[in-house]
Enzyme design. Structure first.
Site, PDB file in Angstrom:
ATOM      1  N   HIS A 258      -4.530   7.504  -2.776  1.00  0.00           N
ATOM      2  CA  HIS A 258      -4.546   6.253  -2.004  1.00  0.00           C
ATOM      3  C   HIS A 258      -3.126   5.848  -1.608  1.00  0.00           C
ATOM      4  CE1 HIS A 258      -8.584   6.097  -3.743  1.00  0.00           C
ATOM      5  NE2 HIS A 258      -8.882   5.144  -2.858  1.00  0.00           N
ATOM      6  N   HIS A 301      -4.636   3.575 -11.493  1.00  0.00           N
ATOM      7  CA  HIS A 301      -3.648   4.638 -11.616  1.00  0.00           C
ATOM      8  C   HIS A 301      -2.508   4.143 -12.484  1.00  0.00           C
ATOM      9  CE1 HIS A 301      -4.776   7.996  -8.941  1.00  0.00           C
ATOM     10  NE2 HIS A 301      -5.349   7.071  -8.165  1.00  0.00           N
ATOM     11  N   ASP A 305       1.924   7.536 -11.323  1.00  0.00           N
ATOM     12  CA  ASP A 305       1.119   8.126 -10.240  1.00  0.00           C
ATOM     13  C   ASP A 305       1.507   7.532  -8.889  1.00  0.00           C
ATOM     14  OD1 ASP A 305      -0.101   9.276 -12.411  1.00  0.00           O
ATOM     15  OD2 ASP A 305      -1.887   7.995 -12.315  1.00  0.00           O
TER      16      ASP A 305
END
Length: 376
Positions: A258, A301, A305
Site C-alpha cells: 500500500h 504494518h 515495512d
C-alpha cells in the site's frame, strides 16, 4: 530612395542588400532635395528665363545627387559581398523525433508489471503458510504502536486514498499528449513490476509475525494445491484490497505494498504535471501522506515495512528518471532493461496535454473548412 534611409549606421553591416532606385519627374518642382537642405520658394516674382534656368539647375543637381547615391550604394554592396562571412547553423533535431512512441515496448513493460503483481500473489500464498502462530510468536515491539493506539477504520482510509490517487493518475495520463502516452506508461509499468519483484524477495526471505492480535488470518492449507490456486485467483480478482474482502492472508509485511502504490502514484502525478498546479500537488501529497500514516494507525504494518516501502519507491523512481535524463547510473543491475526501454528517448517528456478522444478525420476537415471560411 534616399541614402540616409538605407544607411543608418556605418557599423551596422547587413548582407544581401538590394536597392531599387526609381526616378520620378513630378509636375511641380520638389520642395525637398535628398541629403540637402530644403529649398524655400519665396513669394518674389521671377522672370520666365530665370525660372527656366532654375529648373535646369535643380534637375541637374538632382541627377548628380542620385548618381552619387547610386555609386555609393554599389560600392557598399560590393564591399559587403567581399567581406561577408557566412556561418552554417545546424538546426537541432525536432523534439518530436526524440520521443518515439514504441508501443511494443510499453506492451512488454505492461506484461512485466502484470507478471510482478501475479507473482506477488503467489509468493503471499506460500509465505502465508510460514507465518508463525500468534501464540508462539507475538507481535514484534514497534515504537509507533507504543504511542498510538489502533484505529480500526484507518486502513479503509488508506485504501480509499490509494484508489483516488490511482484514479487521478490514470485521468492525468489519459490527458497527456498522445505522443508521450507510451513513454510515460512504460516507465510506470516497469517501476511497478520492479518494486513488486523486490517485495517478493523481501517477503520470502524474512517472514515477520503479524503486527497485531486483531489480525485474522485464513487457515493454512499446507499441501492443498487447488485451494492455494483459488486463493491466488481470489486475491487477484479483488486487487489485493481489504475493501473487497479478497485479502485474508498474512505474511506480506516487509515491505508495504500500500505504501508503494500511494507513494508511486503521487510521484508520477507530480512529475508529469505543470509546476503552476501546486494546489493539485498539495492535495495529492496530503492524500498520499495521510494514507501512509493511516497504515500505521491501523496497525496493519510495522513501521519498518512502511519506511522501507517509501525508501524503495522513491529511490527507484528517482534513479530511473535520473538515468532517463543523464544516464549516470549505468551500474544498476537493470541498466540493460533501461537501455531497451529508453534507448530512443533523447529528451525529457514535455508536459503537453490533449483530449484523450480525438475527433474523426471527416469532422476535423469540416471544422477546418468552417474555420477557414470565418477567417476569410
Amino acid at each position: 530612395m534616399a541614402a540616409s534611409e538605407l544607411i543608418q549606421d556605418t557599423d551596422d553591416v547587413r548582407p544581401h542588400v538590394e536597392v531599387n532606385i526609381t526616378t520620378l519627374n513630378p509636375p511641380s518642382p520638389p520642395q525637398r532635395v535628398a541629403n540637402a537642405k530644403p529649398t524655400c520658394l519665396g513669394p518674389s516674382p521671377t522672370s520666365p528665363s530665370d525660372e527656366h534656368d532654375g529648373r535646369k539647375q535643380q534637375t541637374g543637381s538632382k541627377m548628380s545627387s542620385l548618381l552619387m547615391q547610386n555609386q555609393l550604394i554599389n560600392s557598399l554592396s560590393r564591399g559587403l559581398k567581399k567581406h561577408c562571412d557566412y556561418m552554417k547553423i545546424t538546426m537541432p533535431e525536432e523534439r518530436a523525433n526524440c520521443l518515439p512512441n514504441e508501443w511494443w515496448k510499453t506492451g512488454a513493460a505492461f506484461l512485466y508489471a502484470v507478471f510482478g503483481l501475479v507473482f506477488t500473489t503467489v509468493v503471499i500464498t506460500f509465505v502465508h503458510e510460514r507465518v508463525p502462530d500468534i501464540s508462539v510468536s507475538p507481535p514484534l515491539p514497534d515504537k509507533f504502536f507504543d504511542y498510538v493506539d489502533r484505529v480500526p477504520w484507518a486502513f479503509t482510509v488508506t485504501e480509499v486514498n490509494g484508489l483516488i490517487l490511482c484514479g487521478l493518475w490514470l485521468v492525468q495520463w489519459l490527458f497527456l499528449k498522445h505522443k508521450y502516452l507510451a513513454i510515460v506508461a512504460r516507465r510506470c509499468f516497469f517501476l511497478i513490476g520492479t518494486l513488486y519483484m523486490y517485495r517478493c524477495i523481501t517477503m520470502y526471505i524474512t517472514t515477520l509475525p503479524v503486527p497485531g492480535k486483531h489480525m485474522v488470518c485464513a487457515p493454512k492449507l499446507y499441501d492443498d494445491s487447488m485451494g492455494k490456486i483459488w486463493r491466488i485467483l481470489r486475491l487477484i480478482s479483488g486487487g489485493g484490497l481489504s475493501l473487497t474482502g479478497s485479502h485474508m492472508m498474512c505474511g506480506d509485511f516487509l515491505y508495504s505494498g500500500h505504501t508503494v502504490m500511494l507513494t508511486l502514484s503521487y510521484l508520477f502525478i507530480k512529475e508529469y504535471s505543470p509546476r503552476w498546479m501546486w494546489w493539485y500537488h498539495w492535495v495529492c501529497w496530503l492524500l498520499s501522506a495521510s494514507g501512509v500514516i493511516c497504515i500505521l494507525i491501523a496497525h496493519e504494518h510495522y513501521s519498518i515495512d512502511v519506511l522501507i516501502g517509501y525508501i524503495a519507491t522513491t529511490r527507484i523512481f528517482w534513479w530511473y528518471h535520473t538515468m532517463a535524463n543523464t544516464n549516470f547510473l549505468s551500474r544498476v543491475w537493470w541498466n540493460p532493461v533501461f537501455n531497451f526501454l529508453e534507448r530512443n528517448v533523447q529528451t525529457t517528456v514535455p508536459l503537453v496535454f490533449s483530449w484523450p478522444l480525438r475527433l474523426p478525420t471527416s469532422c476535423r476537415q469540416r471544422y477546418r473548412i468552417v474555420d477557414g471560411g470565418r477567417d476569410e
